[in-house]
Design an enzyme around this catalytic site. Sequence first.
Site, PDB file in Angstrom:
ATOM      1  N   GLU A  50       0.839  -1.200   0.000  1.00 18.01           N
ATOM      2  CA  GLU A  50       0.000   0.000   0.000  1.00 18.01           C
ATOM      3  C   GLU A  50       0.875   1.252   0.000  1.00 18.01           C
ATOM      4  O   GLU A  50       1.889   1.317   0.684  1.00 18.01           O
ATOM      5  CB  GLU A  50      -0.891  -0.012   1.239  1.00 18.01           C
ATOM      6  N   LYS A 119      -9.893   1.707  -2.110  1.00 14.77           N
ATOM      7  CA  LYS A 119     -10.068   1.209  -0.746  1.00 14.77           C
ATOM      8  C   LYS A 119     -11.471   1.542  -0.246  1.00 14.77           C
ATOM      9  O   LYS A 119     -11.885   2.703  -0.241  1.00 14.77           O
ATOM     10  CB  LYS A 119      -9.002   1.839   0.161  1.00 14.77           C
ATOM     11  N   CYS A 160      -5.510  -3.154   2.716  1.00 10.22           N
ATOM     12  CA  CYS A 160      -5.249  -2.988   4.147  1.00 10.22           C
ATOM     13  C   CYS A 160      -6.493  -3.188   5.013  1.00 10.22           C
ATOM     14  O   CYS A 160      -6.909  -4.307   5.263  1.00 10.22           O
ATOM     15  CB  CYS A 160      -4.600  -1.619   4.384  1.00 10.22           C
TER      16      CYS A 160
END
Length: 230
Positions: A50, A119, A160
């Site tokens: 990331e 995300k 994540c």
Amino acid sequence: MSTLAKAMSKFRLAVVQLQVTSVKADNLSRARRLVKEAAGQGSRVVLLPECFNSPYGTCFFSEYAERIPGESTQVLSEAAKENKVYLVGGSIPEEDGGKLYNSCTVFGPDGELILKHRKIHLFDIDVPGKIRFQESETLSPGNSLSMFQTPFCKVGVGICYDMRFAELAQLYSREGCQLLVYPGAFNMTTGPAHWELLQRGRSDSQSQSLSTITSLSSEDTFYCDTNYLI
């Protein structure tokens, strides 16, 4: 051997951990070199962490943000094509329509963009005396699943904090994904406690293979680990 295990034994996947600095050009050059190194060792799919092109922090997102396509994704495209790999480009800060996103791009062996995942679950945390981090102060969330097909298996993409939500993995499982990839940048407060535990939970609950990578910060503020669980 299960059908899943057979599918996953047909190719080599590389998870590339690299040190991220404040110099974008150096980050891009380092990523390109390591993708080539991974391909040279037989990897067919390569995963970057990331925010591989910039420091990870709300104060940096607007400074390092790019349109897609842009400088960083051009490097990813070229690296995928030069090395004939499927390249999961970790993530970069993306600017689009006046909003900022944390976005992962995936390129095929021909260098063409396969997908872009924004995300979905933004990381907001406030642990008194330890850490306060609010992605939602600067970033906007994505709102869609992101999957791609390879000759080896079908892959679902998260970033994540997306990994904390079992429902996302369940949806990918229903769509036939055999491998889930989650580039990450966990911090030193929650990382040591949660990183590996979350990986095992996502992999065990859905009987999917799971690959994750987290970045190595020059300031030693991020938890550093690499895992590939089957």
